[in-house]
Design a protein around this motif. Sequence first.
Motif, PDB file in Angstrom:
ATOM      1  N   ARG A   1      73.819  -2.146  93.973  1.00 59.99           N
ATOM      2  CA  ARG A   1      73.011  -2.227  95.179  1.00 59.99           C
ATOM      3  C   ARG A   1      71.550  -2.596  94.920  1.00 59.99           C
ATOM      4  O   ARG A   1      70.867  -3.095  95.812  1.00 59.99           O
ATOM      5  CB  ARG A   1      73.079  -0.893  95.937  1.00 59.99           C
ATOM      6  CG  ARG A   1      74.429  -0.625  96.575  1.00 59.99           C
ATOM      7  CD  ARG A   1      74.489   0.764  97.198  1.00 59.99           C
ATOM      8  NE  ARG A   1      73.360   1.013  98.100  1.00 59.99           N
ATOM      9  CZ  ARG A   1      73.288   0.589  99.357  1.00 59.99           C
ATOM     10  NH1 ARG A   1      74.285  -0.125  99.861  1.00 59.99           N
ATOM     11  NH2 ARG A   1      72.236   0.881 100.104  1.00 59.99           N
ATOM     12  N   HIS A   2      71.076  -2.368  93.708  1.00 57.28           N
ATOM     13  CA  HIS A   2      69.652  -2.623  93.435  1.00 57.28           C
ATOM     14  C   HIS A   2      69.400  -4.021  92.893  1.00 57.28           C
ATOM     15  O   HIS A   2      68.242  -4.383  92.649  1.00 57.28           O
ATOM     16  CB  HIS A   2      69.112  -1.595  92.443  1.00 57.28           C
ATOM     17  CG  HIS A   2      69.685  -1.712  91.060  1.00 57.28           C
ATOM     18  ND1 HIS A   2      70.998  -1.421  90.766  1.00 57.28           N
ATOM     19  CD2 HIS A   2      69.128  -2.109  89.883  1.00 57.28           C
ATOM     20  CE1 HIS A   2      71.210  -1.612  89.478  1.00 57.28           C
ATOM     21  NE2 HIS A   2      70.093  -2.029  88.922  1.00 57.28           N
TER      22      HIS A   2
ATOM     23  N   SER B   1      75.089  -0.316  87.625  1.00 54.81           N
ATOM     24  CA  SER B   1      74.718   0.238  88.925  1.00 54.81           C
ATOM     25  C   SER B   1      73.824   1.464  88.794  1.00 54.81           C
ATOM     26  O   SER B   1      73.011   1.747  89.679  1.00 54.81           O
ATOM     27  CB  SER B   1      75.976   0.599  89.719  1.00 54.81           C
ATOM     28  OG  SER B   1      76.741  -0.561  89.998  1.00 54.81           O
TER      29      SER B   1
ATOM     30  N   ILE C   1      69.461  -7.603  97.878  1.00 52.65           N
ATOM     31  CA  ILE C   1      69.079  -6.288  97.339  1.00 52.65           C
ATOM     32  C   ILE C   1      69.172  -5.246  98.456  1.00 52.65           C
ATOM     33  O   ILE C   1      68.566  -5.406  99.514  1.00 52.65           O
ATOM     34  CB  ILE C   1      67.643  -6.332  96.774  1.00 52.65           C
ATOM     35  CG1 ILE C   1      67.540  -7.384  95.662  1.00 52.65           C
ATOM     36  CG2 ILE C   1      67.233  -4.958  96.250  1.00 52.65           C
ATOM     37  CD1 ILE C   1      66.112  -7.688  95.226  1.00 52.65           C
ATOM     38  N   ASP C   2      69.926  -4.176  98.210  1.00 51.92           N
ATOM     39  CA  ASP C   2      70.128  -3.138  99.219  1.00 51.92           C
ATOM     40  C   ASP C   2      69.425  -1.823  98.892  1.00 51.92           C
ATOM     41  O   ASP C   2      69.097  -1.059  99.803  1.00 51.92           O
ATOM     42  CB  ASP C   2      71.630  -2.863  99.405  1.00 51.92           C
ATOM     43  CG  ASP C   2      72.357  -4.064  99.990  1.00 51.92           C
ATOM     44  OD1 ASP C   2      71.925  -4.567 101.033  1.00 51.92           O
ATOM     45  OD2 ASP C   2      73.360  -4.505  99.388  1.00 51.92           O
ATOM     46  N   ASP C   3      69.220  -1.539  97.615  1.00 47.76           N
ATOM     47  CA  ASP C   3      68.597  -0.270  97.227  1.00 47.76           C
ATOM     48  C   ASP C   3      67.265  -0.559  96.536  1.00 47.76           C
ATOM     49  O   ASP C   3      67.180  -0.635  95.305  1.00 47.76           O
ATOM     50  CB  ASP C   3      69.527   0.527  96.315  1.00 47.76           C
ATOM     51  CG  ASP C   3      69.069   1.969  96.120  1.00 47.76           C
ATOM     52  OD1 ASP C   3      67.881   2.240  96.325  1.00 47.76           O
ATOM     53  OD2 ASP C   3      69.909   2.807  95.750  1.00 47.76           O
ATOM     54  N   HIS C   4      66.229  -0.706  97.344  1.00 46.56           N
ATOM     55  CA  HIS C   4      64.910  -1.033  96.790  1.00 46.56           C
ATOM     56  C   HIS C   4      64.291   0.165  96.075  1.00 46.56           C
ATOM     57  O   HIS C   4      63.516  -0.008  95.129  1.00 46.56           O
ATOM     58  CB  HIS C   4      63.985  -1.519  97.909  1.00 46.56           C
ATOM     59  CG  HIS C   4      64.379  -2.846  98.472  1.00 46.56           C
ATOM     60  ND1 HIS C   4      63.985  -4.047  97.922  1.00 46.56           N
ATOM     61  CD2 HIS C   4      65.171  -3.164  99.539  1.00 46.56           C
ATOM     62  CE1 HIS C   4      64.480  -5.055  98.621  1.00 46.56           C
ATOM     63  NE2 HIS C   4      65.204  -4.547  99.607  1.00 46.56           N
ATOM     64  N   ALA C   5      64.642   1.369  96.516  1.00 48.41           N
ATOM     65  CA  ALA C   5      64.090   2.564  95.875  1.00 48.41           C
ATOM     66  C   ALA C   5      64.581   2.683  94.436  1.00 48.41           C
ATOM     67  O   ALA C   5      63.801   2.974  93.512  1.00 48.41           O
ATOM     68  CB  ALA C   5      64.465   3.811  96.673  1.00 48.41           C
ATOM     69  N   LEU C   6      65.874   2.478  94.218  1.00 48.81           N
ATOM     70  CA  LEU C   6      66.417   2.517  92.859  1.00 48.81           C
ATOM     71  C   LEU C   6      65.809   1.405  92.015  1.00 48.81           C
ATOM     72  O   LEU C   6      65.452   1.623  90.852  1.00 48.81           O
ATOM     73  CB  LEU C   6      67.935   2.385  92.888  1.00 48.81           C
ATOM     74  CG  LEU C   6      68.628   2.301  91.521  1.00 48.81           C
ATOM     75  CD1 LEU C   6      68.316   3.529  90.669  1.00 48.81           C
ATOM     76  CD2 LEU C   6      70.149   2.140  91.691  1.00 48.81           C
ATOM     77  N   ARG C   7      65.659   0.238  92.601  1.00 49.15           N
ATOM     78  CA  ARG C   7      65.071  -0.879  91.862  1.00 49.15           C
ATOM     79  C   ARG C   7      63.657  -0.537  91.413  1.00 49.15           C
ATOM     80  O   ARG C   7      63.264  -0.845  90.287  1.00 49.15           O
ATOM     81  CB  ARG C   7      65.074  -2.128  92.749  1.00 49.15           C
ATOM     82  CG  ARG C   7      64.668  -3.402  92.030  1.00 49.15           C
ATOM     83  CD  ARG C   7      64.745  -4.606  92.957  1.00 49.15           C
ATOM     84  NE  ARG C   7      64.364  -5.822  92.260  1.00 49.15           N
ATOM     85  CZ  ARG C   7      65.183  -6.673  91.687  1.00 49.15           C
ATOM     86  NH1 ARG C   7      66.485  -6.439  91.705  1.00 49.15           N
ATOM     87  NH2 ARG C   7      64.731  -7.756  91.075  1.00 49.15           N
TER      88      ARG C   7
ATOM     89  N   ARG D   1      62.469   2.479  90.866  1.00 47.33           N
ATOM     90  CA  ARG D   1      62.523   3.502  89.815  1.00 47.33           C
ATOM     91  C   ARG D   1      62.864   2.877  88.463  1.00 47.33           C
ATOM     92  O   ARG D   1      62.319   3.276  87.427  1.00 47.33           O
ATOM     93  CB  ARG D   1      63.560   4.575  90.165  1.00 47.33           C
ATOM     94  CG  ARG D   1      63.131   5.493  91.291  1.00 47.33           C
ATOM     95  CD  ARG D   1      63.957   6.770  91.314  1.00 47.33           C
ATOM     96  NE  ARG D   1      65.377   6.526  91.502  1.00 47.33           N
ATOM     97  CZ  ARG D   1      65.965   6.409  92.689  1.00 47.33           C
ATOM     98  NH1 ARG D   1      65.237   6.489  93.801  1.00 47.33           N
ATOM     99  NH2 ARG D   1      67.265   6.208  92.763  1.00 47.33           N
TER     100      ARG D   1
END
Length: 438
Positions: free
Chosen positions: A190-191, A373, A419-425, A427
């Motif tokens: 997702r990132h 992931s 890109i769906d998970d910008h927070a994880l990206r 981090r």
Amino acid sequence: MSDLLDAVRAGAEAAELLDCELPTRFRAAYTLKDEVGIFEGETDKDVRRSLHVGDVEMPELAPDECVVAVMSAAINFNTVWSAIFEPIPTFAFLEKFGRQGWNGARHNLPYHILGSDGSGVVVRTGIGVKHWKVGDKVVISPSYVDEEDHASYDDGMMTETQLAWGFETNFGSLGEYCIVKANQLIKKPRHLSWEESAANTLCASTAYRMLVGKHGAQMKQGDVVLVWGGTGGLGSYATQLVKNGGGIPVAVVGSDKKADLVRSQGCEHVINRNDLELGEQGFRHPKAGRMLGEAVRRLVGEDPQIVFEYLGRETFGASVYVARRGGKIVTCGSSTGFKHEYDNRFLWMRLKSIIGSHGFNYHEAVETNRLISLGMIHPTLSKVFPLDQAADATRAVQTNQHTGKVAVLCGAKEENQGIDDHALRERIGEDKINLYRH
């Protein structure tokens, strides 16, 4: 341009995707059967002459298959082999497959759509597909396995019917759409963007099987692992897997720039092969193994328990020599030649093992994707081309004018989409995700 592809780009829900008509034709990169032999007698077999981009027919879907709108694909060496028609023309694979009833006959065409890595969105499912639905964002495993073959239930790579999708089958990833068996699909990280997701599966999962999986070297904590081509498509993931699994990677590279790159990836110990003064014979020099072994011991104080080998003829003798007593040489290819020479005394008298490894099974691909992931293994994407320049992308890999992986935008119009998970990206950090693009 199809309404369906536009809807995928816009992030449409399943109902809207199903309302859009599946196109009867789409753009893809392919080779032509009537061009087999065009490179006969030539030394520079330029794939830009044999790899074409144009409209192709949408095939009929089998019950266990899905149509994926391909947002991005990646170039692998099997794309190069297909485009130079070596070691045999891949149309021979399609003809063989074509004798296996209606399903195989669809693949036996005068053109071969290439590509064994991809990311995209499921837009149609066959009537027998149970676990995937229209709208799912996926990456694709290129291991094409017959579920009716009993050997596939122990290890998909042990079945005689296993094929490399996009190489030994048609309808690969280098197009706006591709056709896959449902058991090739894996959830997209997702990132990551489409092109970052597309670049990993084949090389990262191959390295996982070689090093981590129960069918390979079964690396343990503290193992010293010599990795040939530490910034290449395979080596760039191998160094990460070794480090992530508690091993000690020692990467062999060909320049100071590549040495700096692999160090930035967390590989502390690096050997620039140009510093070994091997001369014109390179690693086929009679003393190459000894010189390499001395270089490894200077760095880590001992010989490697595992040698990650895929270069073949030019390096295999040194690989057998340099592994420690009881060590393992795990090999998945021979990019510099298939016929290897090595001194067998260093194998049998020192109780070493040679492990053959080919591809990966579905479970290994899923486990590798899980590490990606989670942000524990990162893409090694270095360059991105548009679909119209698929031949140029393949040429870059053919002539080794790249590091890591090369991707092609197929349905995606721009980079950094999907890109769906910008927070994880955030981090994980752009510096790690885009390390090979700096």
